[in-house]
Every structure is written in structure tokens, then in C-alpha cells.
Design a protein around this motif. Sequence first.
Motif, PDB file in Angstrom:
ATOM      1  N   PRO A  38      13.791 -29.800  39.421  1.00 59.03           N
ATOM      2  CA  PRO A  38      14.831 -31.107  38.637  1.00 59.03           C
ATOM      3  C   PRO A  38      14.719 -32.232  39.600  1.00 59.03           C
ATOM      4  O   PRO A  38      15.420 -33.271  38.811  1.00 59.03           O
ATOM      5  CB  PRO A  38      16.034 -30.043  39.008  1.00 59.03           C
ATOM      6  N   TYR A 269      14.003 -29.104  25.277  1.00 62.28           N
ATOM      7  CA  TYR A 269      15.025 -28.307  25.943  1.00 62.28           C
ATOM      8  C   TYR A 269      14.980 -27.145  26.632  1.00 62.28           C
ATOM      9  O   TYR A 269      16.012 -26.808  27.251  1.00 62.28           O
ATOM     10  CB  TYR A 269      15.951 -28.536  23.880  1.00 62.28           C
ATOM     11  N   ALA A 272      14.749 -27.748  29.828  1.00 63.04           N
ATOM     12  CA  ALA A 272      16.036 -28.171  30.122  1.00 63.04           C
ATOM     13  C   ALA A 272      16.625 -26.821  30.592  1.00 63.04           C
ATOM     14  O   ALA A 272      17.270 -26.869  31.960  1.00 63.04           O
ATOM     15  CB  ALA A 272      16.608 -29.041  29.694  1.00 63.04           C
ATOM     16  N   THR A 276      18.901 -24.928  34.307  1.00 65.70           N
ATOM     17  CA  THR A 276      19.883 -25.229  34.334  1.00 65.70           C
ATOM     18  C   THR A 276      20.272 -24.549  35.785  1.00 65.70           C
ATOM     19  O   THR A 276      21.536 -24.824  36.596  1.00 65.70           O
ATOM     20  CB  THR A 276      20.210 -24.503  33.263  1.00 65.70           C
ATOM     21  N   LEU A 303      18.513 -32.660  34.933  1.00 67.26           N
ATOM     22  CA  LEU A 303      18.153 -32.021  34.109  1.00 67.26           C
ATOM     23  C   LEU A 303      19.197 -33.081  32.779  1.00 67.26           C
ATOM     24  O   LEU A 303      18.525 -33.164  31.530  1.00 67.26           O
ATOM     25  CB  LEU A 303      19.764 -31.015  34.492  1.00 67.26           C
ATOM     26  N   VAL A 306      15.962 -34.829  30.645  1.00 65.99           N
ATOM     27  CA  VAL A 306      15.328 -33.694  30.091  1.00 65.99           C
ATOM     28  C   VAL A 306      15.989 -33.341  29.421  1.00 65.99           C
ATOM     29  O   VAL A 306      14.917 -33.633  27.755  1.00 65.99           O
ATOM     30  CB  VAL A 306      14.887 -32.457  31.167  1.00 65.99           C
ATOM     31  N   HIS A 307      16.837 -33.369  29.199  1.00 64.06           N
ATOM     32  CA  HIS A 307      17.683 -32.876  27.416  1.00 64.06           C
ATOM     33  C   HIS A 307      19.089 -32.752  27.940  1.00 64.06           C
ATOM     34  O   HIS A 307      19.547 -31.847  28.732  1.00 64.06           O
ATOM     35  CB  HIS A 307      16.796 -31.332  27.013  1.00 64.06           C
ATOM     36  N   SER A 310      21.767 -29.669  28.216  1.00 65.04           N
ATOM     37  CA  SER A 310      21.943 -28.507  28.725  1.00 65.04           C
ATOM     38  C   SER A 310      22.550 -28.555  30.059  1.00 65.04           C
ATOM     39  O   SER A 310      22.818 -27.932  31.032  1.00 65.04           O
ATOM     40  CB  SER A 310      20.924 -28.157  30.037  1.00 65.04           C
TER      41      SER A 310
END
Length: 735
Positions: A38, A269, A272, A276, A303, A306-307, A310
Amino acid sequence: MSTDVAIWVAIAVFMLPGFLIAFVSGVKLPAAVASAMPVTFGLLGLSAWIWGALNIPFTWATFLLFWLVVLALVSLWRLAFAWRARRKDPDKTWRERLWSKENRQGSILDPSWILPAAGVAVGAWLLISKQVRWLKATPGGVGNIVQGWDSQWHANLVRFIMDEGIASATRMGELQNLETHAVMLYPSAFHAGTALFAEAASLDPIPAVNLASIIAPSLALTLSMVSLVWVMVGNRGLVFQIGGALAPILVFATPVIIWIGNYVGAWPYLLAMAMTGIVIAQFVGVARNHVTALATALGFVGLIQVHPSSVTVVALAVAIFWLFYLLWVPAASRVKDFFWLVGPAVVGALLYVPQILAGSNQAEDVASWSRDGELTSAEAWTKAFWMQTRHVEEFFPNFDPTILLWLALIGALFIVLKQRLVWVAVVYGVFLVVLVHSLRPFDGWFGDVLEMITSVHYNGAHRLVMPVAMVIVAAAAIGIAVLIRVVTLAPLSARANGPVWARVTGALAVVVAIVVGWGATWWVTDTSEAGARAIFKSSRLSGRMVNENDLAAFDWLGAQPAAYEGLTMGEPADGHSWIYAYNGVPTVSRHYQWPKADENSNTKKLYAQPYLLGEGTRDNPNADNEIDRAAEAMDVRFYLLSPGNFWSQQTNRWEMLRGLWTAEGATPVFRKGSTVIFAVDAAFTEAELTQMRRDALEQGSDSLGPDRTPQEAAESPAVPAIPVEASPVSFYTEP
């Protein structure tokens, strides 16, 4: 470069930049490895945005320059904490601080990282090696064209970054909306990293995207599972070590995370969501180790980039952690804890303010996507609890999570009753309720609140089930670890029965854990590999959007210099714009979706009335009409037709499929089956058109009809009987 070497290059590109930044900023080495991905994507997204704003190309050189600046800043951050520690305890030498018990805990000198690292290695190897092997067996091998929805966009975006050096999330309108350049926000950190990987490994965009979409989520998910086990256990004891080793392996057997996420083409997605757990652990850890706050902020912004969807998962988990645990068991003081917990999120959000503001307006656009059918309340709860969301029954008819759920219950009892971490159970409950709402919405204000969460996940249960499954797998791994400790007669407290007994039974527990890990590896592949292989290959074998005829057309047009000097037009939904990612031929469309272009745009004119090319005007049959002028203004030189369309309900564009055969200003220059390429006559001389047709026939083109001079076309349109492939029933229902 071989595929095996390319895999290691990808791991280095996605991990090394973030690892070095996290480690220098003060994160201990094992945690720095876990948080590397991340943080890397945080650096990629910020770098792409800054260079895009300055109109400077995003390349390896500019990324490394940005990375060096950040490295200098985090070095100052680390020195500030070192100076503070020295002032707090001036009598200690640097050697005493380095080798203190507090400093060794969680470091490379702490053996608690060994078993989890082994689990990550085995789990990542399983996920990556299986998928790469299946990918190689598909048509085109690692260069296979995935026949899914967003996969074309992802590959074209990587091509755009490699060719144009534009990777900023705020400049994606320049790719999608070619004529208008209407502003469009699209998170592009995954694509920026993939473009750098492609250059480092000397790969074209399609192979690079195929490999990155396998390697990045697989590695991130296995690291995420270890991170979740750590926050759910609350310490680095043997239960964490054994559970952390097993969770990355067990995740292979859960269809709803990697397998379905990859199948629907939601690669950013999926990545991401896979990260998490890492970012949640970063926030949980910063409460007691403030020096990690900067790396946490970078991981959080990574995060987002990326999307952004999330972020809701992390925000819910961290808020519940604070409300149900840290508020009652403060690490320092309640005020300081709140400051250090919220601080990284605020910093990360501020770094992404323009994108966040734009993204908040897009939630309404995706909120209308349909849910998984009409379900009763009982059916929704049943599907959510048993993780039976979209595509599970289709590809994994024998999936039965009963064992995982029982093991997760044992783990949950240990977490709640022994560790007193009630917040973990609350997190699972909230995630489950959110999932149920996506299947059958709740009414009233409660449903409105949940809709704010589910809408940014496209209201897709197959998306929102991912965090539920991750918690279940982590809890199941903890449950196995608890059972191993009980079976080996080890005390759950290291102080019970004396240190010798604890060491002996602990060693026995490790041996048993290794055996169980071997058995788990066999079990997950035995129960899940067939379904995983089927779902992985299903969108890569059908040829429903790009078949052998299309590839022949791509190869022929890619050999025409004129194709690179202008643009190629076609129906956005028929898959023809894969040619842009495939060999760099620039197209008007870059996605199956229609770009932002209104009725009066040149794009819409060339799409809706191509049959008027060269047809003149009412007053003068030899004059240029508005369609001719549109083609000239956009420099459209070819039409590439590749029926049928993506969705089964989409009708064929007959204005192109039939109209171009009769248009005086268009000439067929290549045909394979129903895939046809037309040249716009005004862009070429008669000699060039004739030569292209002859070249096409020599290269294996099907019959193009008689030679067509303007006079011959007017007298006899000569439209060959071309089979138009009907749009198949969609095997893929992702919006």
C-alpha cells in the motif's frame, strides 16, 4: 524475459519502493515488508498526480526522483523521533537503544515473524503459480485477451501511460474522452505500477496487466491475512504465529475473494480490498508506535488511489476498534490515541483531496447498478452468512464453508473471551449487515446509512462479501491455532506451568502446525482448484469479444503506418479497441462504454451516420458533408468493425455494419469473417487504397468485393454477404 523472472520483477516493483520508505520512516523490518505494497501504491499515485499536474511525463526517471524526495522527508521524520527518544532518555547509548528488549520486539530479531512469513510464501506461491500456469495454457498465453468488462479499459490505460506518460487519476478524460477531453477521475495507481512493471520487464501492456492482476492481489491478500490475524489476536504469541501461517493458505479455498474478483475483471478493486487488512493493521499499530504514522498515511492514500471504495472497509474497522477497544483501553491517553489514529487518515485524505471531491460525486452514478436479484430477508441473510453470492454456485457448486465457519467460531470465542477483543466481533457483524443490505436493502434511515457504504461498492454483494470472507478466514486460522495449542497441551498463557513447559509444548505446537499447514495446502487445492481453474479460464477462452478473426485484423492494421498517424473508429461495445492495447493503434474508443460526447460532437456523427461518408450534400454530391468534415477534424482514417456487442441486449450498429459498404467515401480494405476494416477514402489516394486491398488479400483477407472506384461504388454498391455474429448471452454480468 521469462515469465518466472517477470514475476520476481513485478514483486520488486510493487514491494521494494514502499518497503524502503516504510523501513526508513521507522517501521520495523517485518512490518515494513507487510506494509510495503500500500505504501508503494501511495507513492505511485501521488507521483503520477504531481507529474501530471506539472505536465511532466510519468516514467521510471520521474517516479524515482519523487521517491528520493519522499525518502529524504521520511528520513527527517525518523531523525525527529530518534532525537526525541534521546532527549527523553539521554543516558542510554545508541547501542543500548538498538538492542533493548522493546526495540527487538517485532523486529527482524524477533522470531515471531518466521511462521507467518512461511505462510505468506506458501499462500502466495499457491495463488500465483496456479494462475500463471492456467494463463499460459490459454490462447495467447500471458498475452491472452480477457473477454470481460473493465479488462479492456485496464489494458488500454496501461498502454496510454506507457505511450503518453500520463498516469494522473485526474487526467483520465484524455484517454476516455478523446475528442472532448472532458474531465474524468479514475484511480490509476494500479495502472501506473503496472506500466512501470511492463517497462522493467520489457512486456507489452496486455501481458503486463495479466501478470500484475495475478501477482499484486495474491501477494497483497496473503500479507493482509497475516495482518488481520495479528490485530485479531492482539499479540505476537504462538496463536498469532500459527494462525498467521495458516490464514494465507486457507484463503485459496474461499471463492469470493481472489477467484470471483479476478473473474469479473475488477482488478484494481480486488487489489484494494486485498490490501485492506494491511492498512487496518497499520492504523491499529500506530496507536502504540507513533513513528509508524507516516507510513500509515502513505498506505492509506495508496489504498484510495488504487480504489477509493475500499476506504469504507478500513474506516469502519478502525472506527470500531477505537470505539469498542482503544477508548476503554488507551495506549497513552484517550486524546493522544485519537490524534494518532485520526492523524494518518486526515493526512492521507488531504493528499488526495481533489480526487476525493471528484469521487464523492461519482457514487450516485454507480448506486443504480442492480443487486443480485429479488431476495427475501431470510434468503439474503442465508446467502450472506454462507458467502453464496454471485458466481459461487455457478463455478463452485460444491463450496461448503461449514468447516471454516466452525473453526471461525472457535477463533471468535478465543478472541472475545480470552483476548477480550470484542471489537473484532463487532467488525464482522457490521460487515455482514452491510453485505445483507446489498442483497436486500433495509428500509428507513438505517437503510439510507448503509446505502452510503454499499453504493460506492456498486451495490455488489460479490464485492461486499470480500471483507466478510477475510475476517472468517482469519478467525478460522486462529481457531486452528487454538486447537493446536490445546492438543499439544500448551498453556494459552506463557506464564502458566513455567517457562520450560511453555517452551517444550510451544516447540511441539510448531511441529504440529507445520504438519497442519502441509495438510491445509493439500485440502485447499483438492477442494477448490477445479472451480478456481474453471472460473479463471472462462473469460479467457470464449473469444466472444476478440477472436482469431479480430486478431488477424489487428495484426494487419497494426502493420499499416497510416493507422498510427490518425485514429480508428468503431462501435465501442464490440471490442475493437483492444487493438490499442494490443499493438498501439490509436482508437477513438478506449472502453466498452461510450465516451463523453454529445449529439453535436464529431464522435457521435461518425458513430451514428458513417454511411454518409463521401455522399456529398443535397445541393452538391461532390461536396464534403458534415460527416466528412468530422472525419477530417478527428483524423479518423479507418473503421474497424467486430460484431457482436458486449451486452446481449445491445443491438448491432447497422449504420456501420451495412452503411459503410454502401458509403461512397469508405472502402473495405480487410475482412476476416464478420470482422471488417474500412478505410476513409478522403485520407488516402486511390493508389493507396488499391495497394491496401491487394496487401490484405495477400495477407489472407477474405473477399472484399470488386475494386471500388467512386464511379463503380455509385453504380453498384457490391455488398458481400457478411455474417454478423449475434451478441451472445452474456456469461459475465458485471456492470
